[in-house]
Design a protein around this motif. Structure first.
Motif, mmCIF file in Angstrom:
data_model
loop_
_atom_site.group_PDB
_atom_site.id
_atom_site.type_symbol
_atom_site.label_atom_id
_atom_site.label_comp_id
_atom_site.label_asym_id
_atom_site.label_seq_id
_atom_site.Cartn_x
_atom_site.Cartn_y
_atom_site.Cartn_z
ATOM 1 N N ASN A 82 0.839 -1.202 0.000
ATOM 2 C CA ASN A 82 0.000 0.000 0.000
ATOM 3 C C ASN A 82 0.871 1.247 0.000
ATOM 4 O OD1 ASN A 82 -2.507 -1.315 0.088
ATOM 5 N ND2 ASN A 82 -2.251 -1.698 2.278
ATOM 6 N N THR A 128 -6.175 1.214 0.649
ATOM 7 C CA THR A 128 -5.816 -0.205 0.734
ATOM 8 C C THR A 128 -6.709 -0.991 -0.219
ATOM 9 O OG1 THR A 128 -7.445 -0.621 2.451
ATOM 10 C CG2 THR A 128 -5.262 0.097 3.188
ATOM 11 N N THR A 129 -6.226 -2.111 -0.711
ATOM 12 C CA THR A 129 -7.031 -2.971 -1.583
ATOM 13 C C THR A 129 -6.854 -4.420 -1.148
ATOM 14 O OG1 THR A 129 -5.125 -2.821 -3.051
ATOM 15 C CG2 THR A 129 -7.071 -1.597 -3.719
ATOM 16 N N VAL A 145 -3.406 -7.307 -1.180
ATOM 17 C CA VAL A 145 -2.063 -6.703 -1.103
ATOM 18 C C VAL A 145 -1.165 -7.603 -0.269
ATOM 19 C CG1 VAL A 145 -0.834 -4.835 0.080
ATOM 20 C CG2 VAL A 145 -2.632 -4.288 -1.552
ATOM 21 N N ASN A 181 -0.792 4.251 -6.121
ATOM 22 C CA ASN A 181 -1.670 4.679 -5.020
ATOM 23 C C ASN A 181 -3.128 4.320 -5.252
ATOM 24 O OD1 ASN A 181 0.683 5.792 -4.121
ATOM 25 N ND2 ASN A 181 0.116 7.917 -4.588
ATOM 26 N N GLN A 217 -1.436 -5.797 5.946
ATOM 27 C CA GLN A 217 -0.976 -5.509 4.582
ATOM 28 C C GLN A 217 0.318 -4.697 4.630
ATOM 29 O OE1 GLN A 217 -4.217 -3.621 2.458
ATOM 30 N NE2 GLN A 217 -5.037 -5.613 1.812
#
Ligand code: LRH
Ligand code: MN
Length: 388
Positions: A25, A34-35, A38, A290, A383
């Motif tokens: 991240n 955040t995804t 990750v 990002n 993460q």
């Protein structure tokens, strides 16, 4: 201009090194998004980087950043990389996240703080030995914010002494790569603000000290390919940190903001054969994704560098030097623009197919289901990346 396959032979052994931190991240001071999926540790970062290499066949090395990529057993991490078919590339030190370094690190007024910063590099050198890495990359974040805050000359003398201690601790086949940046995180003076200052320190250290050119670390309007030419003339261009920017150190996908600049840089590189592995110029990415998907962002970045090099390899150097010798201003410019304006995408896809690689790496990754599987399996833990 037709693209003759043999004209692209210069791509055969060309590689790009990807940064471990691009898979974690990242964001700005305003927000870190955040995804799902990750990576949570350096092992998962290496796995994601290996996916980029799987579909592009062009990124067999991964740079690490210490302590972001700290593990208990670096031999085990190297074995994991070997299994994935990638190698550990440059080891990046980190002098920008420790309270003790508020007034500097290697250039700090107090000897104790400089000792701590030097010791961090001795730890990084141990990690190089454990992972087979040959490049120690130092970005010096040191600087001051107000005129008079410290002696500009005193800081240079202290920095030189600290760098000497790091250089002396390295093995004979190790290189010290010294990165400059014209501003941030300090705003009145950075201690290594430009290529000239980095070069002077490298010349003082020895043959194995080379300059890192980060394409986001220059004042707007800087002619970066001129700096590339000059560092190559001195045989002191050790590496690139490729990215692109509109304003400051935006760390966007290389070639996304200014593909023509990337092409002009590659023209200087090709003109002296520095794209060949024996030049030892390390073509690295230094980016943060990002808001966009990180692995597709890295794939696109590697392809953008490949494309810029392919166009540079198409420059008709004989016609160019004839026009230059003849003072044919527009003729010479046209030779370069012919190459730049040539669409090389089909020829590159053919090359990939001929090497058993997907014609469209981005589509191949999307179809692989890798991202969905990562999002599904990487549950729990923390993460990696900013804010971790
Ligand atoms: C500093 C920098 C340096 C890395 C960091 C991630 O701006 O370019 O190369 O340490 O980004
Ligand atoms: Mn950089």
């Amino acid at each position: 201009m037709t693209v003759r396959p043999e004209a692209l032979r210069g791509l055969d052994d060309f590689t790009v090194e990807v940064p471990s931190w691009a898979y974690g991240n990242s964001g700005t001071r305003f927000k870190v998004f955040t995804t799902p999926g990750v990576p949570r540790d350096p092992y998962e970062k290496l796995a994601d980087a290996a996916e980029v290499n799987r579909v592009t066949g062009r990124s067999p090395r991964v740079s690490l950043h210490i302590p972001w990529d700290r593990v208990d057993d670096y031999g085990k991490l190297k074995a994991h990389a070997d299994e994935l078919g990638v190698a550990i590339g440059a080891i990046n030190s980190n002098l920008f996240q420790d309270d003790d370094y508020r007034l500097g690190s290697l250039a700090h007024p107090h000897a104790g703080t400089r000792d701590k910063a030097v010791d961090h590099h001795l730890r990084c050198i141990d990690i190089m030995r454990a992972t087979g890495s040959k490049d120690l990359k130092i970005w010096l974040p040191d600087g001051i914010n107000y005129a008079g805050q410290d002696s500009l000359r005193g800081r240079q003398d202290r920095l030189a002494e600290s760098l000497e201690r790091v250089y002396a601790a390295m093995d004979d086949d190790h290189r010290l790569l010294l990165e400059y940046k014209f501003f941030e995180p300090y705003f009145y003076a950075m201690d290594i603000p430009d290529w000239g200052t980095s070069l002077l320190h490298c010349l003082a250290l020895g043959e194995r000290a080379q300059v890192v050119l980060d394409t986001g670390h220059h004042a707007p309007g800087t002619n970066i390919e001129f700096i590339v030419m000059q560092l190559l003339r001195q045989n002191r261009l050790g590496a690139f940190d490729f990215n692109s920017r509109f304003y400051a150190d935006d760390d966007l996908i290389v070639g996304s903001a200014d593909p023509f600049q990337l092409f002009r840089i590659m023209v200087e590189i090709v003109s002296v054969g520095a794209h060949r592995p024996e030049s030892r110029v390390n073509f690295m990415l230094d980016q943060c994704h990002n808001i966009e998907e990180k692995i597709p962002g890295q794939i696109r970045s590697v392809l953008n560098v490949e494309k810029a090099l392919a166009k540079a390899l198409l420059v008709d150097t004989e016609a160019l030097s004839a026009a230059q010798r003849g003072g044919d201003v527009l003729g010479a410019h046209a030779v370069l623009m012919d190459a730049y304006e040539t669409d090389v995408r089909a020829a590159l896809a053919d090359r990939r197919e001929a090497r058993g690689l997907p014609r469209d790496p981005v589509a191949a990754f999307a179809a692989s289901g890798y991202a969905a599987k990562a999002a599904e399996t990487r549950v729990g833990g923390t993460q990696a990346g900013w804010g971790a």
